[in-house]
Design a protein around this motif. Structure first.
Motif, mmCIF file in Angstrom:
data_model
loop_
_atom_site.group_PDB
_atom_site.id
_atom_site.type_symbol
_atom_site.label_atom_id
_atom_site.label_comp_id
_atom_site.label_asym_id
_atom_site.label_seq_id
_atom_site.Cartn_x
_atom_site.Cartn_y
_atom_site.Cartn_z
ATOM 1 N N ASP A 86 2.214 3.075 -4.373
ATOM 2 C CA ASP A 86 1.598 1.783 -4.650
ATOM 3 C C ASP A 86 1.600 0.898 -3.403
ATOM 4 O OD1 ASP A 86 1.080 2.390 -7.267
ATOM 5 O OD2 ASP A 86 2.867 1.381 -8.060
ATOM 6 N N HIS A 87 0.485 0.241 -3.153
ATOM 7 C CA HIS A 87 0.358 -0.763 -2.101
ATOM 8 C C HIS A 87 -0.191 -2.031 -2.741
ATOM 9 C CE1 HIS A 87 0.725 2.725 0.482
ATOM 10 N NE2 HIS A 87 0.594 2.002 1.578
ATOM 11 N N SER A 100 -5.347 -0.755 8.241
ATOM 12 C CA SER A 100 -5.562 0.691 8.310
ATOM 13 C C SER A 100 -5.779 1.164 9.744
ATOM 14 C CB SER A 100 -6.773 1.094 7.464
ATOM 15 O OG SER A 100 -7.982 0.662 8.077
ATOM 16 N N VAL A 131 -2.190 4.336 -2.058
ATOM 17 C CA VAL A 131 -2.683 4.673 -0.722
ATOM 18 C C VAL A 131 -1.698 5.642 -0.091
ATOM 19 C CG1 VAL A 131 -3.377 3.767 1.544
ATOM 20 C CG2 VAL A 131 -3.722 2.375 -0.499
ATOM 21 N N LYS A 181 0.928 9.632 -2.032
ATOM 22 C CA LYS A 181 0.398 8.288 -2.216
ATOM 23 C C LYS A 181 1.381 7.447 -3.022
ATOM 24 C CE LYS A 181 -4.533 9.272 -1.755
ATOM 25 N NZ LYS A 181 -5.881 9.024 -2.311
ATOM 26 N N VAL A 189 -2.510 -5.075 -2.638
ATOM 27 C CA VAL A 189 -3.762 -5.377 -1.939
ATOM 28 C C VAL A 189 -3.964 -6.882 -1.886
ATOM 29 C CG1 VAL A 189 -6.226 -4.909 -1.794
ATOM 30 C CG2 VAL A 189 -4.716 -3.241 -2.884
ATOM 31 N N GLY A 208 -0.058 -3.458 7.105
ATOM 32 C CA GLY A 208 -1.032 -3.277 6.033
ATOM 33 C C GLY A 208 -2.449 -3.032 6.487
ATOM 34 N N TYR A 257 -3.306 -3.611 2.856
ATOM 35 C CA TYR A 257 -2.616 -2.817 1.840
ATOM 36 C C TYR A 257 -1.141 -2.702 2.250
ATOM 37 C CZ TYR A 257 -7.327 -1.495 0.340
ATOM 38 O OH TYR A 257 -8.622 -1.514 -0.110
ATOM 39 N N LYS A 260 -9.346 -6.708 3.635
ATOM 40 C CA LYS A 260 -8.235 -6.368 2.755
ATOM 41 C C LYS A 260 -7.096 -5.752 3.557
ATOM 42 C CE LYS A 260 -11.160 -5.227 -1.261
ATOM 43 N NZ LYS A 260 -11.523 -4.154 -2.223
ATOM 44 N N GLU A 304 -7.358 6.018 6.521
ATOM 45 C CA GLU A 304 -7.103 4.899 5.621
ATOM 46 C C GLU A 304 -5.618 4.560 5.561
ATOM 47 O OE1 GLU A 304 -8.759 5.797 1.836
ATOM 48 O OE2 GLU A 304 -10.840 5.808 2.546
ATOM 49 N N ILE A 348 -2.742 -3.834 -7.308
ATOM 50 C CA ILE A 348 -1.993 -2.725 -6.717
ATOM 51 C C ILE A 348 -2.854 -1.467 -6.725
ATOM 52 C CG2 ILE A 348 0.012 -1.207 -6.998
ATOM 53 C CD1 ILE A 348 1.532 -3.615 -8.112
ATOM 54 N N GLU A 349 -2.872 -0.757 -5.587
ATOM 55 C CA GLU A 349 -3.606 0.513 -5.478
ATOM 56 C C GLU A 349 -2.725 1.562 -4.823
ATOM 57 O OE1 GLU A 349 -7.410 0.351 -3.578
ATOM 58 O OE2 GLU A 349 -7.970 -1.547 -4.532
#
Length: 429
Positions: free
Chosen positions: A93-94, A301, A82, A91, A96, A299, A34, A32, A334, A79-80
């Motif tokens: 929105d990223h 980590s 991070v 934090k 994914v 994107g 981000y 994944k 992360e 969208i998550e």
């Protein structure tokens, strides 16, 4: 600015030998990625959509126009939130994307011949290509050239003065022709007569290589600057070259400044139709087993990068987004690489015994902004907003110099940073 000022800069142990000449390692994106969506109001894909490298996935549309591109091929998962590299602890929105390992590239825009294009076409191209400051700031580059007037000189900042970081040095060595192509295009956009590529005088090999490539280019030349910190700060660099100061922006004295990697990224966009979907960054410090320069998709980590270059030197380390002077410590690995990332510094914890302020004035003497860090620190502790404004706390660039030179080992920079935030909150009410 204080009338009584000291040296305002200092030679630091750069530790650059850790990564200056080693192999640039290619990092493979994990399952994944981000991709940060900071200030993006227009999300152009939905969960379940398939994207390729280069697919436009969103557009930043606050006060600026900056498209965001996918760095991998795969299915959009959603969208998550991070942690954001530029504002550690916050934090956002990223998007994914589930990476399927495919290398197919979808060209989001056509290349442009910089010599034939008009200034307006070049500025519009830079905007639509999403070119941002690659030295860490991430500011949309087209804004500097849109409506530029009275510019006589373009300065390409290739100083890279922070300890440990060698990413600019390596990419310039590898892509000197792109450096010159991007610089020439930016000079045309600026309307200036001359472009100066500022490189530290200690980088003899790079200076020779760029000078050789510049033969026959009368409008561009290398200017050597001292190996001092923070020589890469815009104001310090401009004063070193022109012996002039300005109020808000370099354009006030006829100068535009851009980072060397930004010029290279612009050249890649112009020649190949390629946006910034990967970065060459430095991962260094005593907290990582194999300090390296790496080429990594946006994107990915920090944890994934460190794993692929050999792991951490020990269980407990401090991960810093950027260099050790101006960077901010992350809460976890992360945190992902952005279009503006240039380094991750990983250090072993170094417990420090702080003592009371000695009133020595070193922090004031060495402040490149010419303000009074110790007084700002005290004003912040007292919650005195009026004094913070009077002391111009907002002028601090958070370079870390005051903390570095403090014999009492006080975290002066953190105090000033809090003072800036206090002042900003008060003025926004």
């Amino acid at each position: 600015m204080s009338i009584l000022i000291g040296p305002m800069k200092l030679h630091l142990n750069g530790h650059k030998e850790l990564t200056s000449y080693g192999e640039v390692k290619n990092i493979v994106a994990g399952k994944k990625v981000y991709i940060p969506l900071q200030a993006c109001t227009d999300i152009l894909v939905n969960a379940g959509d398939y994207v390729k490298k280069g697919t436009i996935i969103a557009k930043r549309n606050d006060h600026f126009v900056v498209p965001i591109f996918s760095s991998v091929c795969g299915k959009v998962l959603g969208i998550e939130e991070v942690e954001l590299k530029h504002n550690v602890g916050m934090k956002i929105d990223h998007l994914v994307v589930e990476n399927d390992g495919c290398e197919e590239f979808e060209r989001p825009f056509e290349p442009l011949d910089a010599e034939k294009a008009s200034v307006e076409e070049l500025v519009t191209f830079m905007m639509n290509a999403g070119i941002v400051g690659c030295g860490g700031a991430g500011f949309p580059s087209y804004v500097k050239y849109r409506g530029a007037k009275g510019i006589h000189t373009l300065v390409i900042n290739a100083v890279e003065c922070e300890p440990f970081i060698t990413a600019d040095y390596r990419i310039m060595n590898n892509q000197v022709e792109d450096l010159l192509y991007g610089t020439k295009a930016m000079l045309k956009m600026s309307g200036g007569k001359e472009a100066l590529i500022a490189i530290k005088t200690t980088k003899k090999d790079l200076i020779a290589k760029v000078n050789e490539a510049l033969q026959g280019q009368s409008a561009m030349k290398v200017v050597e600057v001292p190996d001092m910190y923070p020589m890469g700060w815009e104001r310090t660099l401009i004063y070193e070259i022109f012996k002039k100061r300005y109020d808000r922006l370099p354009g006030e004295i006829g100068v535009i400044v851009n980072n060397a990697t930004t010029a290279i990224s612009f050249a890649e966009a112009l020649k190949q139709g390629k946006p910034i979907i990967e970065k060459l960054i430095t991962v260094s410090g005593d907290g990582v087993k194999n300090p390296s320069n790496v080429r990594v998709p946006v994107g990915v980590s920090v944890g994934e990068i460190v794993k692929q270059i050999g792991g951490y030197a020990q269980d407990e380390v401090r991960v810093i987004a950027g260099g050790p002077m101006m960077g901010k410590t992350a809460t976890s690995d992360e945190m992902v690489i952005t279009t503006a990332s240039n380094a991750i510094t990983i250090l072993k914890p170094d417990p420090v015994d702080t003592i009371a302020c000695l009133r020595c004035g070193r922090c004031n003497d060495h402040c490149p902004a010419g303000i009074l860090p110790v007084r700002i620190n005290n004003a912040e502790e007292a919650g005195d907003v009026k004094l913070l404004a009077k002391l111009r706390a907002d002028q601090c660039i958070e370079c870390g110099m005051c903390t570095y030179v403090c014999p009492s080992k006080i975290e002066v920079t953190e105090g000033v940073r809090r003072g800036k935030a206090l002042l900003r909150a008060a003025t926004q009410k």
